[in-house]
Design a protein around this motif. Structure first.
Motif, PDB file in Angstrom:
ATOM      1  N   LYS A  57      37.461  51.737  46.554  1.00  0.00           N
ATOM      2  CA  LYS A  57      38.882  52.105  46.493  1.00  0.00           C
ATOM      3  C   LYS A  57      39.533  51.379  45.325  1.00  0.00           C
ATOM      4  N   ASP A  58      38.859  50.326  44.851  1.00  0.00           N
ATOM      5  CA  ASP A  58      39.430  49.404  43.881  1.00  0.00           C
ATOM      6  C   ASP A  58      39.182  49.917  42.450  1.00  0.00           C
ATOM      7  N   LYS A  59      40.200  50.560  41.871  1.00  0.00           N
ATOM      8  CA  LYS A  59      39.995  51.176  40.556  1.00  0.00           C
ATOM      9  C   LYS A  59      39.733  50.125  39.474  1.00  0.00           C
ATOM     10  N   ALA A  60      40.295  48.923  39.675  1.00  0.00           N
ATOM     11  CA  ALA A  60      40.086  47.850  38.685  1.00  0.00           C
ATOM     12  C   ALA A  60      38.602  47.462  38.637  1.00  0.00           C
ATOM     13  N   LEU A  61      37.935  47.515  39.791  1.00  0.00           N
ATOM     14  CA  LEU A  61      36.501  47.182  39.838  1.00  0.00           C
ATOM     15  C   LEU A  61      35.712  48.198  39.001  1.00  0.00           C
ATOM     16  N   ILE A  62      36.105  49.463  39.117  1.00  0.00           N
ATOM     17  CA  ILE A  62      35.403  50.511  38.365  1.00  0.00           C
ATOM     18  C   ILE A  62      35.656  50.341  36.867  1.00  0.00           C
ATOM     19  N   ASP A  63      36.901  50.006  36.498  1.00  0.00           N
ATOM     20  CA  ASP A  63      37.207  49.787  35.071  1.00  0.00           C
ATOM     21  C   ASP A  63      36.330  48.660  34.528  1.00  0.00           C
ATOM     22  N   LYS A  64      36.168  47.635  35.335  1.00  0.00           N
ATOM     23  CA  LYS A  64      35.354  46.498  34.887  1.00  0.00           C
ATOM     24  C   LYS A  64      33.883  46.901  34.793  1.00  0.00           C
ATOM     25  N   MET A  65      33.426  47.695  35.774  1.00  0.00           N
ATOM     26  CA  MET A  65      32.021  48.131  35.763  1.00  0.00           C
ATOM     27  C   MET A  65      31.721  48.917  34.486  1.00  0.00           C
ATOM     28  N   PHE A  66      32.677  49.730  34.048  1.00  0.00           N
ATOM     29  CA  PHE A  66      32.499  50.554  32.851  1.00  0.00           C
ATOM     30  C   PHE A  66      32.187  49.670  31.640  1.00  0.00           C
ATOM     31  N   VAL A 110      35.189  59.939  47.601  1.00  0.00           N
ATOM     32  CA  VAL A 110      35.551  58.543  47.311  1.00  0.00           C
ATOM     33  C   VAL A 110      36.681  58.506  46.283  1.00  0.00           C
ATOM     34  N   ASP A 111      37.380  57.366  46.219  1.00  0.00           N
ATOM     35  CA  ASP A 111      38.521  57.241  45.300  1.00  0.00           C
ATOM     36  C   ASP A 111      38.074  57.026  43.855  1.00  0.00           C
ATOM     37  N   ALA A 112      37.032  56.219  43.696  1.00  0.00           N
ATOM     38  CA  ALA A 112      36.595  55.906  42.327  1.00  0.00           C
ATOM     39  C   ALA A 112      35.100  55.642  42.319  1.00  0.00           C
ATOM     40  N   ILE A 113      34.454  56.016  41.226  1.00  0.00           N
ATOM     41  CA  ILE A 113      32.988  55.922  41.149  1.00  0.00           C
ATOM     42  C   ILE A 113      32.575  55.641  39.710  1.00  0.00           C
ATOM     43  N   ASP A 114      31.496  54.910  39.542  1.00  0.00           N
ATOM     44  CA  ASP A 114      30.885  54.800  38.215  1.00  0.00           C
ATOM     45  C   ASP A 114      29.380  54.990  38.364  1.00  0.00           C
ATOM     46  N   LEU A 115      28.758  55.474  37.307  1.00  0.00           N
ATOM     47  CA  LEU A 115      27.327  55.792  37.337  1.00  0.00           C
ATOM     48  C   LEU A 115      26.536  54.739  36.562  1.00  0.00           C
ATOM     49  N   LEU A 116      25.340  54.460  37.056  1.00  0.00           N
ATOM     50  CA  LEU A 116      24.519  53.423  36.413  1.00  0.00           C
ATOM     51  C   LEU A 116      23.074  53.881  36.285  1.00  0.00           C
ATOM     52  N   THR A 117      22.281  53.035  35.632  1.00  0.00           N
ATOM     53  CA  THR A 117      20.865  53.355  35.417  1.00  0.00           C
ATOM     54  C   THR A 117      20.089  53.489  36.724  1.00  0.00           C
ATOM     55  N   ASN A 118      20.482  52.735  37.738  1.00  0.00           N
ATOM     56  CA  ASN A 118      19.786  52.806  39.030  1.00  0.00           C
ATOM     57  C   ASN A 118      20.634  52.134  40.106  1.00  0.00           C
ATOM     58  N   GLY A 119      20.199  52.285  41.347  1.00  0.00           N
ATOM     59  CA  GLY A 119      20.957  51.716  42.460  1.00  0.00           C
ATOM     60  C   GLY A 119      20.939  50.196  42.426  1.00  0.00           C
ATOM     61  N   HIS A 120      19.808  49.643  41.986  1.00  0.00           N
ATOM     62  CA  HIS A 120      19.724  48.184  41.957  1.00  0.00           C
ATOM     63  C   HIS A 120      20.779  47.574  41.033  1.00  0.00           C
ATOM     64  N   MET A 121      20.900  48.118  39.834  1.00  0.00           N
ATOM     65  CA  MET A 121      21.893  47.556  38.903  1.00  0.00           C
ATOM     66  C   MET A 121      23.304  47.737  39.449  1.00  0.00           C
ATOM     67  N   ALA A 122      23.530  48.820  40.180  1.00  0.00           N
ATOM     68  CA  ALA A 122      24.855  49.024  40.784  1.00  0.00           C
ATOM     69  C   ALA A 122      25.169  47.857  41.729  1.00  0.00           C
ATOM     70  N   LEU A 123      24.181  47.493  42.556  1.00  0.00           N
ATOM     71  CA  LEU A 123      24.410  46.417  43.528  1.00  0.00           C
ATOM     72  C   LEU A 123      24.518  45.062  42.826  1.00  0.00           C
ATOM     73  N   GLU A 124      23.596  44.830  41.909  1.00  0.00           N
ATOM     74  CA  GLU A 124      23.604  43.536  41.225  1.00  0.00           C
ATOM     75  C   GLU A 124      24.922  43.339  40.461  1.00  0.00           C
ATOM     76  N   LEU A 125      25.380  44.379  39.800  1.00  0.00           N
ATOM     77  CA  LEU A 125      26.595  44.234  38.980  1.00  0.00           C
ATOM     78  C   LEU A 125      27.858  44.196  39.823  1.00  0.00           C
ATOM     79  N   VAL A 126      27.879  44.897  40.940  1.00  0.00           N
ATOM     80  CA  VAL A 126      29.088  44.825  41.764  1.00  0.00           C
ATOM     81  C   VAL A 126      29.222  43.409  42.328  1.00  0.00           C
ATOM     82  N   LEU A 127      28.111  42.796  42.686  1.00  0.00           N
ATOM     83  CA  LEU A 127      28.175  41.406  43.173  1.00  0.00           C
ATOM     84  C   LEU A 127      28.613  40.475  42.043  1.00  0.00           C
ATOM     85  N   GLN A 128      28.171  40.756  40.816  1.00  0.00           N
ATOM     86  CA  GLN A 128      28.601  39.950  39.663  1.00  0.00           C
ATOM     87  C   GLN A 128      30.117  40.070  39.468  1.00  0.00           C
ATOM     88  N   ILE A 129      30.608  41.314  39.526  1.00  0.00           N
ATOM     89  CA  ILE A 129      32.024  41.547  39.260  1.00  0.00           C
ATOM     90  C   ILE A 129      32.908  40.911  40.347  1.00  0.00           C
TER      91      ILE A 129
END
Ligand code: T4K
Length: 370
Positions: free
Chosen positions: A199-208, A51-70
């Protein structure tokens, strides 16, 4: 008494390997907040998952919840999704103030039926959240084409699809983003953990930033976020497990092969096929029990296996749209395939070290009971 055989069993490195991996934490005293292990695992997973960009989180649920927030979709926006999934998928939508609109599923892959998505699109539709359920891959091309034509976001719940590829592309590289779960029960685990890929690096920066209370620096808080950071002990478990992963998947493949071989001769028991172009991770072993042919219902078989020390699970029953917490507030209609499968599916024990004799014993029980 023999120990019960559960639906899965966490893969773990040797104790020595894990202890060696965490030793440096006693020097650094750096235990969380994007430490060295977090960053190393992030790099390694980026390569492994292609993949182009990735961030790690406490669990899969928070990954989904936060990506929808962002992705910042208007509150009340409608999200077309599947009801044949774990609670997390629907909860992530609802907890973002979005409205799940449930689409029926494909009778062979149990993923969202892409041919039915378009009829559910309204002026309020903002996104599609499909699930690669059991590691079966959604109809990515069709979903992509619909989303482009209607200007919708697509976020894949790839919690079950770690490490899979579709036509040699990492499964996390499709849509606007994909999320993975690294829960203890998954093919790859960090004890608890998850990731978002895009693919969206800005999304990953925001997730961080978002996953760390929205703290940009010591004096600026730019987002409203929770604490969803992966800690160093979890990242260390991931670094160890990743070293053995290909071998673990190979072992799972053998277990699934054995099941497939033995179950194929039992009338009324259906197993999904591996899809064309997909490198599978062999994460789950769902069977569908057709009571008209098998002679007993899924629930009968579930009870019988349980009495004989086999802990199969009804993943995924009930459909998420029927959860009492939603109190019938979302559409639960026209889901004939999802209802049919959900009432007949049973997920059998599957993990890398499941002995062949145990698989034989489980299949014998299933065969004898019909
Ligand atoms: N989207 C989808 C489609 C998902 O399936 C999931 C999670 C998510 C999103 C969210 O990802 P996470 O936030 O969880 O990272 C389990 C898991 O807790 C859950 O991660 C998973 N899906 C779901 C399908 O299964 P339960 O309630 O069935 O887990 P539990 O505690 O009954 O464990 C199942 C079996 O696993 C046990 O019988 C034995 C074995 N096990 C369990 C644990 C906790 C182990 O071997 N080691 C362990 O530490 O939900």
């Amino acid at each position: 008494m023999q120990e019960k055989i559960l639906v899965t069993r966490s893969s773990m490195p040797s104790l020595d390997e894990y202890v060696h991996e965490i030793e440096s934490l006693w020097d650094s005293h750096w235990l969380t907040n994007m430490g060295a292990k977090h960053e190393l695992l992030r790099e390694e997973l980026k390569k492994y998952l292609k993949v182009d960009a990735i961030d790690l989180l406490t669990n899969g649920h928070m990954a989904l919840e936060l990506v929808l927030q962002i992705l910042n979709m208007p509150k009340g926006g409608e999200v077309i999704t599947t009801p044949f999934t774990f609670a997390s998928t629907t909860h992530a939508i609802v907890r973002n103030g979005l409205v799940p609109v449930f689409c029926d599923i494909n009778p062979d892959t149990y993923t969202i039926d892409a041919s039915k998505i378009e009829s559910l699109i309204t002026d309020n539709t903002v996104a599609i959240v499909p699930v690669h359920v059991y590691g079966n891959i959604c109809d990515i091309e069709k979903i992509d084409e619909i989303a482009k034509r209607h200007h919708l976001k697509v976020v894949y719940d790839a919690a079950h699809a770690f490490g899979e590829t579709y036509n040699d592309r990492g499964i996390g590289s499709f849509g606007d983003a994909s999320i993975f779960s690294f829960h203890a029960t998954k093919v790859f685990n960090t004890i608890e953990g998850g990731a978002v890929c895009t693919k969206d690096k800005a999304l990953i920066d925001k997730m961080f930033v978002v996953k760390d209370f929205g703290i940009l620096d010591q004096e600026r808080v730019t987002e409203v976020g929770p604490n969803a950071k992966m800690n160093e002990f979890c990242a260390a478990m991931g670094l160890c497990n990743l070293r053995h992963l290909d071998e673990e998947i190979e072992k799972r493949k053998k277990v699934v092969g054995k099941y497939r071989n033995l179950l194929s001769s039992i009338p009324g028991i259906k197993i999904c096929n591996i899809q064309d172009g997909v490198k599978s991770n062999y994460s789950y072993l769902p069977i569908v029990v057709d009571e008209k042919i098998y002679g007993k219902t899924r629930d009968d078989l579930y009870e019988y296996l349980d009495e004989n020390g086999v802990g199969a699970r009804k993943y995924f029953y009930p459909l998420t749209c029927d959860f009492e917490c939603f109190d019938n507030q979302f559409n639960c209609y026209e889901l004939p395939v999802a209802r049919f499968i959900s009432e007949r599916v049973l997920t059998l024990p599957l993990y890398a070290d499941l002995p062949v004799e145990t698989v034989e014993m489980i299949c014998r029980l299933i065969g004898d009971f019909s």
